[in-house]
Design a protein around this motif. Structure first.
Motif, short mmCIF file in Angstrom:
data_model
loop_
_atom_site.label_atom_id
_atom_site.label_comp_id
_atom_site.label_asym_id
_atom_site.label_seq_id
_atom_site.Cartn_x
_atom_site.Cartn_y
_atom_site.Cartn_z
N ILE A 15 0.83 -1.22 0.00
CA ILE A 15 0.00 0.00 0.00
C ILE A 15 0.86 1.26 0.00
O ILE A 15 0.77 2.08 -0.92
CB ILE A 15 -0.94 0.00 1.21
CG1 ILE A 15 -1.79 -1.28 1.21
CG2 ILE A 15 -1.82 1.24 1.20
CD1 ILE A 15 -2.70 -1.42 0.02
N TYR A 19 1.70 3.08 -3.82
CA TYR A 19 0.89 4.27 -4.07
C TYR A 19 1.60 5.56 -3.63
O TYR A 19 1.33 6.63 -4.17
CB TYR A 19 -0.47 4.14 -3.39
CG TYR A 19 -1.33 3.09 -4.07
CD1 TYR A 19 -1.94 3.37 -5.29
CD2 TYR A 19 -1.48 1.83 -3.51
CE1 TYR A 19 -2.72 2.42 -5.91
CE2 TYR A 19 -2.24 0.87 -4.14
CZ TYR A 19 -2.85 1.15 -5.34
OH TYR A 19 -3.61 0.21 -5.97
N THR A 23 1.98 8.54 -6.29
CA THR A 23 1.43 9.85 -5.94
C THR A 23 2.50 10.94 -6.00
O THR A 23 2.25 12.06 -6.46
CB THR A 23 0.84 9.80 -4.52
OG1 THR A 23 -0.18 8.80 -4.47
CG2 THR A 23 0.23 11.14 -4.12
N VAL A 262 -7.30 10.03 -4.23
CA VAL A 262 -7.29 9.00 -5.29
C VAL A 262 -6.45 7.82 -4.83
O VAL A 262 -6.84 6.65 -5.01
CB VAL A 262 -6.74 9.59 -6.60
CG1 VAL A 262 -6.55 8.49 -7.64
CG2 VAL A 262 -7.71 10.65 -7.13
N ALA A 263 -5.27 8.13 -4.27
CA ALA A 263 -4.41 7.04 -3.80
C ALA A 263 -5.10 6.23 -2.71
O ALA A 263 -4.99 5.00 -2.66
CB ALA A 263 -3.09 7.61 -3.29
N PHE A 265 -8.37 5.88 -2.34
CA PHE A 265 -9.43 5.08 -2.94
C PHE A 265 -8.86 3.80 -3.57
O PHE A 265 -9.39 2.69 -3.38
CB PHE A 265 -10.16 5.92 -4.00
CG PHE A 265 -11.24 5.19 -4.73
CD1 PHE A 265 -11.03 4.72 -6.02
CD2 PHE A 265 -12.46 4.94 -4.13
CE1 PHE A 265 -12.02 4.03 -6.68
CE2 PHE A 265 -13.46 4.25 -4.78
CZ PHE A 265 -13.24 3.79 -6.08
N LEU A 266 -7.76 3.96 -4.31
CA LEU A 266 -7.12 2.78 -4.91
C LEU A 266 -6.55 1.86 -3.85
O LEU A 266 -6.55 0.63 -3.99
CB LEU A 266 -6.02 3.22 -5.87
CG LEU A 266 -6.49 4.01 -7.12
CD1 LEU A 266 -5.29 4.49 -7.92
CD2 LEU A 266 -7.42 3.17 -7.97
N GLY A 267 -6.06 2.49 -2.76
CA GLY A 267 -5.52 1.67 -1.68
C GLY A 267 -6.57 0.81 -1.02
O GLY A 267 -6.31 -0.33 -0.63
N ILE A 269 -9.22 -0.40 -2.49
CA ILE A 269 -9.48 -1.53 -3.39
C ILE A 269 -8.40 -2.60 -3.23
O ILE A 269 -8.67 -3.81 -3.15
CB ILE A 269 -9.56 -1.05 -4.85
CG1 ILE A 269 -10.75 -0.09 -5.01
CG2 ILE A 269 -9.68 -2.23 -5.82
CD1 ILE A 269 -10.84 0.52 -6.39
N THR A 270 -7.17 -2.11 -3.15
CA THR A 270 -6.06 -3.05 -2.97
C THR A 270 -6.18 -3.77 -1.63
O THR A 270 -5.89 -4.97 -1.52
CB THR A 270 -4.73 -2.29 -3.06
OG1 THR A 270 -4.67 -1.59 -4.30
CG2 THR A 270 -3.54 -3.25 -2.98
N TYR A 271 -6.58 -2.97 -0.62
CA TYR A 271 -6.72 -3.58 0.70
C TYR A 271 -7.76 -4.70 0.70
O TYR A 271 -7.62 -5.71 1.38
CB TYR A 271 -7.12 -2.50 1.70
CG TYR A 271 -7.26 -3.01 3.12
CD1 TYR A 271 -8.50 -3.29 3.66
CD2 TYR A 271 -6.12 -3.23 3.90
CE1 TYR A 271 -8.62 -3.76 4.96
CE2 TYR A 271 -6.23 -3.71 5.19
CZ TYR A 271 -7.49 -3.97 5.71
OH TYR A 271 -7.61 -4.45 6.99
#
Length: 773
Positions: A15, A19, A23, A262-263, A265-267, A269-271
């Motif tokens: 994470i 990211y 970023t 944004v990071a 939000f993507l994190g 999903i990754t989580y």
């Protein structure tokens, strides 16, 4: 593998590192775009600033051209020096400036005309200041042009207060062409100056919005920082604005927030993809600990269960167990401190609200009564002022112990009683009882008994008493807010009724409070001339000659009817509206003095009461001196009566006002003498010319059993060079006793009731025909 290593190996490398790097690079790429956008905005606003400058500075060029074309100067120079010539030029300049500045009503344009010797011939300024003079900048341009024979000048001035443009011309006095002669006395110098208000405002806005540094220079400066811009204002004047670096911080911060969001939000999903691994190795033991912590926080249990596990979670559980043990102990101590008054150790206001609300809920269930006894100490400020705050604290602590002692039998027999200190000298007792009134009355009477003859502690005797108000649930209120308000209302009624007593809340008290509120409201918007009137009560000398009148105010309200001064004056003093009433009384009385002296003689004096609330303010001194001069009042024609019962305060401001009044020609008298706390101190300390024996004292000392006191009392005043007036004389016997004792003046219904100005002359005719004079 322990918990920390699992978190590092499974969560952070994926994470944070991935990211975080992405970023960072995106931010660096977008950062330059943001800076370029802000630079473009700055340049646009600077171009607008340059346009505003050109438009506003053109006023001096237009003014100079129109002035010379209009023939104003030649008319002025060929005319003989006179006020008409100046007025004609001023009118012409008014028309000219109105044309030039038609859309700028607040702009400041000035014109100056000087002869070759540097003497001012005429100055005109279009501004709101009637006493305006030529500015230093415009004067400097004038002197410079005359000294150096400069035929034309256009200069920009800037300082911390304003920015202005000055245009000057040095002309031949006869031909009105640019001066080329040798003798400077054959020239005239004229200049127009305009203050750049719009330019200054716009520049100030830019400076504030960018938190910028302004640089004025005679040439364009190299820009060291990309985020800066320069504009040319005149051939030799440049302005550079250098915004503070912090200005870029906000857009860059917004960019960082967006990228982080944004990071994030993507994190998330990754989580979600990693949650299976984390839950299998980490969250299961943490969940068990979390459930126990939740139960503790929701007060389902006092502490988590102790554990013997040596794992990380087990060690963490042990630490939480010890921590919650400490928190529970500290919480109990802090709660005890939060609900206890530090000085008296009584429950404080917070605890009072807490207990009273609980008592009301229980009383509703048990069908019982709850009485709130609101206690306020009378003259507590006197104790602090005279004996010191240490004595005041001693009083409060002893009273707290006595109140605790009084409620102790109630607590032992039935419970349901608590005394608390709300603030300062205010206490409250909450009493739950079965009988509607009797139990609350008994307790209130016990409190009153504590103060009979004053209050005694181990170290002090206090001249204080207690006023109490009682409100009882449910008759006087169904909630705590209503009970507090009604008990407070009853307490103030007890205070006004004579103090050291208690009053139950009633509709009559509420009605009186509403009337007081109505009087307070009426006083704030009263028209003194329509509702107030003055009456005059005469007083005589020992030979029955009329020597003066006491001026008394009467109020007839269209809404409330007749209102006695004893009712509305204290309210006016408390609400700060008495200054207006005082001013009206003085001005109306001053106006009436000539008419009274026409009838009663030139030595007749008016005695006017002055509010003690105003004695500490020098404005009353200035106002009275102004009225005295306005109406031509002679010295010693007005006597100012100070109510003797006002609190005795030796302050420099009070002495300054009283001494100032006496120096201004006013006499000072103490009214109601003999019924206050410190009459002798007043007589010794204050600059007093007269004392007026209160009618209660007059009645007492004219009785046979007190006959020996009367001459001594009057002689005591005479020893201080103070004359004595006796008020409240009801019969001839009292008058004779007072006259024989050496009293100087006599006043009372024995002589006359207060009369209006129109009634005085008829009364005096009857009085003089009876042979009194």
């Amino acid at each position: 593998m322990n918990l920390n290593k699992r978190l590092v190996l499974l969560l952070f490398p994926i994470i944070l590192f991935g990211y975080g790097i992405a970023t960072f690079f995106v931010y660096q790429y977008q950062k330059s775009s943001v800076i370029e956008l802000e630079q473009a905005k700055l340049e646009q606003r600077m171009f607008q600033l340059q346009s505003v400058f050109k438009e506003e500075s053109s006023a001096v060029d237009n003014a100079m051209a129109l002035f010379l074309e209009g023939g104003y100067l030649s008319d002025f120079l060929t005319s003989a020096s006179s006020s008409y010539r100046d007025i004609a030029l001023s009118q012409g300049l008014n028309v000219l400036t109105s044309q030039i500045l038609s859309n700028k009503p607040n702009s400041r344009l000035s014109f100056a005309l000087y002869n070759g010797s540097g003497d001012e011939l005429f100055y005109y300024e279009r501004s709101a200041d009637p006493f305006a003079t030529i500015s230093n900048e415009q004067f400097g341009v004038t002197q410079k042009m005359i000294a150096h024979h400069i035929t034309s000048s256009w200069e920009l001035f800037h300082n911390s207060s304003d920015i202005s443009v000055v245009k000057g011309r040095l002309l031949d006095r006869v031909a009105l062409l640019p001066f080329k002669g040798r003798d400077i006395n054959d020239s005239v110098q004229l200049s127009f100056a305009v203050r750049m208000d719009q330019f200054s405002d716009y520049l100030s806005t830019l400076e504030q919005s960018y938190n910028a540094t302004l640089v004025w220079s005679n040439q364009i400066l190299p820009v060291e920082n990309v985020f800066a811009h320069s504009i040319q204002l005149s051939p030799n004047q440049f302005l550079t604005i250098k915004p503070n670096a912090s200005v870029l911080a906000r857009p860059l911060l917004n960019l960082r927030i967006q990228l982080i969001f944004v990071a994030f939000f993507l994190g998330v999903i990754t989580y979600g993809l990693l949650i299976y691994l984390i839950s299998r190795f980490i969250t299961a033991p943490i969940s068990a600990l979390d459930n126990e912590l939740t139960q503790v926080m929701e007060y389902q249990k006092e502490n988590i269960s102790p554990t013997e596990s040596r794992s990380e979670i087990g060690q963490l559980s042990k630490k939480f167990y010890v921590l919650f043990e400490q928190l529970q102990n500290n919480l109990k101590k802090n709660h005890e401190m939060a609900i206890t008054d530090t000085l008296t150790s009584l429950p404080n206001r917070f605890r009072f609200y807490e207990y009273a609300k609980s008592a009301l809920i229980k009383a509703e269930q048990d069908k019982r009564f709850v009485s709130l006894i609101y206690i306020d100490l009378d003259n507590f400020k006197f104790v602090n002022d005279k004996l010191g705050h240490e004595a005041g604290d001693d009083l409060l602590c002893f009273l707290a112990n006595d109140l605790q002692r009084l409620i102790k039998p109630i607590l032992q027999s039935q419970g349901g009683c608590m005394v608390s200190r709300l603030s300062g000298d205010e206490f409250a007792i909450v009493l739950t009882h079965k009988v509607a009134v009797d139990e609350a009355d008994d307790l209130a009477q016990s409190v009153v008994a504590l103060f009979e003859g004053g209050y005694q502690s181990d170290h002090y005797y206090f001249p204080v008493s207690a006023s109490m108000g009682i409100a009882t649930y449910p008759a006087d209120g169904h909630n705590l807010k209503e009970l507090i308000a009604n008990a407070d209302m009853a307490m103030y009624n007890a205070k006004r009724s004579g103090k050291n007593r208690y009053k139950h809340y009633s509709e009559n008290i509420a009605s009186a409070a509403r009337r007081t509120k109505s009087i307070e409201t009426q006083l704030k918007m009263i028209d003194c001339d329509k509702e107030f009137s003055l009456v005059y009560m005469p007083y005589t000398s020992a030979n029955m000659q009329i020597k003066g009148f006491e001026v008394l105010i009467r109020w007839h309200s269209a809404e409330l009817g007749e209102i006695h001064p004893d009712e509305f004056i204290p309210i006016a003093e408390q609400t700060g509206t008495y200054a207006k009433i005082d001013h009206w009384v003085f001005e109306t009385a001053f106006k009436s003095l000539p008419k009274i002296r026409d009838v009663f003689g030139e030595e007749c004096v008016l005695s006017i009461n002055i509010s003690a609330a105003e004695l500490g303010h020098h404005v009353v001194l200035d106002r009275l001196i102004e009225l005295k001069e306005q109406y031509g009042i002679e010295d010693k024609s007005i006597e100012l009566e100070l109510t003797e019962t006002f609190s005795y305060v030796q302050t420099s401001s009070v002495f300054d006002v009283l001494n100032g009044l006496q120096k201004a020609g006013f006499s000072i008298a103490i009214d109601d003498f003999g019924v206050g706390y410190t009459p002798l101190l007043h007589m010794i300390d204050y600059p007093v010319d007269k004392v007026k024996l209160d009618k209660v004292l007059t009645e007492r000392v004219t009785k046979p059993e007190y006959a020996k006191l009367l001459p001594a009392l009057i002689e005591l005043c005479h020893l201080q060079d103070i004359v004595v007036t006796a008020e409240g004389i009801e019969n001839t016997s009292q008058y004779k006793n007072l006259r024989e004792a050496g009293c100087d003046f006599f006043q009372g219904y024995w002589l006359s009731k207060p009369m209006t100005l129109d009634e005085l002359e008829n009364w005096y005719y009857v009085y003089s025909n009876k042979g009194n004079l």
